[in-house]
Design a protein around this motif. Structure first.
Motif: not given
Length: 229
Positions: A186-193
């Motif tokens: 239902i959703f794909t998380l995206a994260a960054s550093d």
């Protein structure tokens, strides 16, 4: 302490004040500084080194500046930068580019390895260890190395806090059809550093769900996908 919250200097702040340079005829080429001023008390990145260079040294000359930690039965090198001194009898300030900075942790200590010849000066001070390395080392038993208690070395590290990772695509709501079946993404998380040193180490985890969320949703921490149970 944990994460650094401001820029800090660890080591001898006034490197020019420590300007003796007859280091036992050059027999010693590796040093670990154990006085508290050379100990890191928070987690961050070394973005600049400053050293004071002995007089009449032929420059440019390289030295490996390091961070070490006590790993139990021995000491382990946290990281090192191979820096180049270009100005003898003077402060040398070397900026470390992002991607090459050492991440330090509380209770790490500053050391150095002068594989190219004697570089860093010293003055009256406190606790340290010395050794003679034939090659660079990633582990070493500094506890059994030669101890001294009367020298501070003309070196310091400037550290900066690491950037906090963040999710980059969180929506306020996600609409789900009543016809969706278990296993539907239902959703794909995206994260960054923004710290390049952390680019390959960023992971997503959660502490566990309760109630409605625990009954109907799960998070694949490898793919960062939120899935209907």
């Amino acid at each position: 302490m944990g994460q650094c919250t401001t820029n800090q200097i660890v080591g001898e702040q006034d490197t020019r004040s420590e300007d003796d340079d007859d280091y036992e005829g050059g027999a010693v080429n590796a040093v670990l500084n154990l006085h508290d001023q050379y100990k890191f008390d928070c987690c961050g990145f070394i973005y600049t080194w400053e050293i004071y260079v002995r007089r009449n040294v032929i420059t440019p000359i390289n030295v490996k500046v390091q961070a070490w930690y006590d790993s139990g039965s021995t000491w382990t090198r946290r990281g090192e930068n191979d820096i180049t001194a270009t100005d003898d009898r003077n402060e040398n300030v070397i900026v470390i580019s992002p991607g090459n900075r050492i991440r330090v942790f509380p209770n790490d200590y500053i050391g150095f390895y002068e594989y190219d010849g004697s570089v860093i000066t010293y003055g009256n001070g406190d606790d340290y260890r010395t050794a003679t390395f034939t090659t660079d080392k990633t582990t070493f038993d500094w506890d059994t190395a030669t101890a001294g208690n009367n020298r501070d070395h003309a070196i310091h590290a400037r550290i900066t806090p690491s950037e906090i990772p963040a999710f980059t695509n969180l929506d306020d709501t996600v609409a789900i059809s009543n016809n969706e079946v278990a296993g539907t993404v239902i959703f794909t998380l995206a994260a960054s550093d923004s710290d390049p040193e952390d680019a390959t180490q960023l992971t997503v985890a959660h502490t566990g769900s309760t109630g409605f969320a625990a009954a109907f949703f799960e998070l694949d921490t490898t793919t960062c996908k939120a899935i209907l149970s």
